[in-house]
Design an enzyme around this catalytic site. Sequence first.
Site, PDB file in Angstrom:
ATOM      1  N   GLN A 145     -78.562  -8.612  21.029  1.00 45.86           N
ATOM      2  CA  GLN A 145     -77.689  -9.735  20.625  1.00 45.86           C
ATOM      3  C   GLN A 145     -78.136 -10.715  21.438  1.00 45.86           C
ATOM      4  O   GLN A 145     -76.660 -10.600  22.620  1.00 45.86           O
ATOM      5  CB  GLN A 145     -76.559  -9.130  20.591  1.00 45.86           C
ATOM      6  CG  GLN A 145     -75.646 -10.305  19.796  1.00 45.86           C
ATOM      7  CD  GLN A 145     -74.143  -9.605  19.446  1.00 45.86           C
ATOM      8  OE1 GLN A 145     -73.616  -8.694  19.663  1.00 45.86           O
ATOM      9  NE2 GLN A 145     -72.692 -10.794  19.514  1.00 45.86           N
TER      10      GLN A 145
ATOM     11  N   CYS B  41     -72.971  -9.539  16.136  1.00 46.60           N
ATOM     12  CA  CYS B  41     -72.875  -7.934  16.421  1.00 46.60           C
ATOM     13  C   CYS B  41     -73.312  -6.925  14.662  1.00 46.60           C
ATOM     14  O   CYS B  41     -73.844  -6.363  14.488  1.00 46.60           O
ATOM     15  CB  CYS B  41     -72.516  -7.592  17.123  1.00 46.60           C
ATOM     16  SG  CYS B  41     -70.365  -7.912  16.624  1.00 46.60           S
TER      17      CYS B  41
ATOM     18  N   HIS C  58     -66.547  -5.192  18.142  1.00 49.65           N
ATOM     19  CA  HIS C  58     -68.286  -5.183  17.718  1.00 49.65           C
ATOM     20  C   HIS C  58     -68.412  -4.055  17.395  1.00 49.65           C
ATOM     21  O   HIS C  58     -67.736  -3.090  17.109  1.00 49.65           O
ATOM     22  CB  HIS C  58     -68.113  -5.537  19.453  1.00 49.65           C
ATOM     23  CG  HIS C  58     -69.273  -4.610  20.079  1.00 49.65           C
ATOM     24  ND1 HIS C  58     -70.349  -5.782  19.958  1.00 49.65           N
ATOM     25  CD2 HIS C  58     -70.349  -3.897  21.399  1.00 49.65           C
ATOM     26  CE1 HIS C  58     -72.092  -5.934  20.230  1.00 49.65           C
ATOM     27  NE2 HIS C  58     -71.906  -4.885  20.872  1.00 49.65           N
TER      28      HIS C  58
ATOM     29  N   ASP D 292     -77.425  -1.186  20.502  1.00 49.58           N
ATOM     30  CA  ASP D 292     -75.797  -2.118  20.791  1.00 49.58           C
ATOM     31  C   ASP D 292     -76.845  -2.991  21.139  1.00 49.58           C
ATOM     32  O   ASP D 292     -77.661  -3.303  22.764  1.00 49.58           O
ATOM     33  CB  ASP D 292     -74.855  -1.060  22.040  1.00 49.58           C
ATOM     34  CG  ASP D 292     -73.717  -2.388  22.611  1.00 49.58           C
ATOM     35  OD1 ASP D 292     -74.116  -3.669  22.624  1.00 49.58           O
ATOM     36  OD2 ASP D 292     -73.039  -1.777  23.128  1.00 49.58           O
TER      37      ASP D 292
END
Length: 622
Positions: A464, A470, A559, A574
């Site tokens: 990201q 996100c 997030h 992530d």
Amino acid sequence: FFFANLASPQAKMPSFGKKGGNTIEDTMAGLEAPLSMFHAACEGDLQDVAVLFKVMSGQMLPPHMLCQFMGVAPEQLEKASRENPIKVTAAQLMGGVAAALDENDSAAMYIDKIRTCAADVNERKEMEKLRNAMTLDASTAASLEARLLKSMQDDAELIAHLTEIKEVHDTWRQECDVTDAVRFPTVVVGPQILSFDGMSRAHHERLLTETERQLFFLREGESTVDVLREKLAPLRRSEPLIALAQRERIAWLATLATGTQVSAVSLGNTDWVAEVDSNIARDISTDAFQANIDRVLKDVTLGSSPERIDLVESEIAKAVVRAGEALASPMKDYESVVYHACLRALTEELFSHDIKSSPISASLKAVKTTRRKIGDRFFRKNWLPMESNPDIFNQLGQQLGLPTAQAQFYEVWSLDAEMLACAEMVPSPAYAVLVCFPLTAEYRKAAGIAAVSGDGTGPYFMRQTVPNACGTVALVHAFAALPLEMQQLAVKTDSPHSDWLGSFVAKTQAQDAMQRAAALEDDEALSASHNTMAAQGDTNVEAFQAPGAADNEYKAVMHFVAYVHHGGVLYELDGLKRGPVARGNTTPCRLLQDSALWVSKVVEADPDERRVALIALAKVAS
């Protein structure tokens, strides 16, 4: 509400929202005279019209929505400025008010409010005439300048703030190569660390006594800063002693904050100022410099958007350093950066409404043009933060090609083992679990250096690099975790991106994580779909679109991270980390339970933090 309406052009505009007993035509007939009086008072200034709408409706409309009411073209809003305000005709004002009325509103509800607004505008304009006619003498200006410095020196809160900034500079000098622009405090912390103008604004605001405010023809609640600066500016430019006092105040701020000795005399050296300005502008404006900036901004291998922004700021800092080194009496390294920051603060006080007249206007324009490229690359799209809402993810997913007839997002409203096994909460199997939690500076820093798993044979993963994206990144990770045959079942819709997910995953399958991030960065239209869905949640999206929101790289409060099964392993995906992270073993049937078990451990490790929400992408029950 406003942004959700804007997302659908056919949606009804928000109204003033009270009920009376007449038709809109009857109401407008009763409001015509007071509205005409208001229009004559404000001369159609859209800022005054915005205040009127706030008084009538109890809510301040975003500028673009107000323009829609008034029938003002969006291009006019983009071109508007202090010197060129938007003006609406009386007919546009009448039409805008009529569009905002409910069918049963009555004129009696609004007549007094409109008259009060008109009287307020007339009073303000009368005060402005009196204020414009007043001037300061040199003695009064000198006294105000001396009081301003004394006020700042006596402000314990300001001194504490300057001490903190000085500690940052001291640590930098002790731990870093002070000739390395990449490590300059203005790069690592940001250029705002030398915002000396911002530090003095509060003291301009509270400098005048109540009696003096009356002498300046300031109304109750009206800001002092711009008026005081406007009246002091001519004397600060023409009276040597007053000019020196102003420069000494800025030099005092800079020296105390940075530990760099700044001379008030050097700030008034017109030859130095002109040469520094010319050198910076000439350097930054070269084709080679700008081509390098473009390369840095587009090269995802250099890191995330904050890292590339830092590199751009370091290139600007290097140009300022080179300008100082070229002087007859050269400045060394960071000294030039501090010197230019002081000149910028002086410019804000002396030429705030006419920057083109500033002696450093050329360098300010060059730096601004370069920084605008940062906004164009990362913030013009201005991705809004999404919330953990399965309906929103299903709508966005359907727009982008998620086969919602076969797989949908479901809320995971309990981490209890028995509830997780209950098909009424989430059908089995789950293909991905999305976890939403608070994004802190500490987490972001740790994520950037976290160890990752695998040798490139793990699940589909992308970084990201776009702020607030996100949610969409997690959606991509979830889609890529679907069985291949299910990925190909997307239903064509009216959405221009109805097969975006499948197409994006397919075309980036052979790319690495940063190349996939670059592809997302370059997608001009995708953020529009993301924002349309984000605006339908409860997130305060207006705060993320407000002026200055782009100053911080990751404004999102929350997030998203995805958990997927791949090859018998539970992987955490992530986008802020460098790759997938293995979190133990799992199976397709155990993915939801094992993801929840891992999240429970994380929550238990931080008992003060309970703001964690889960949604799962799972097979639609038969």
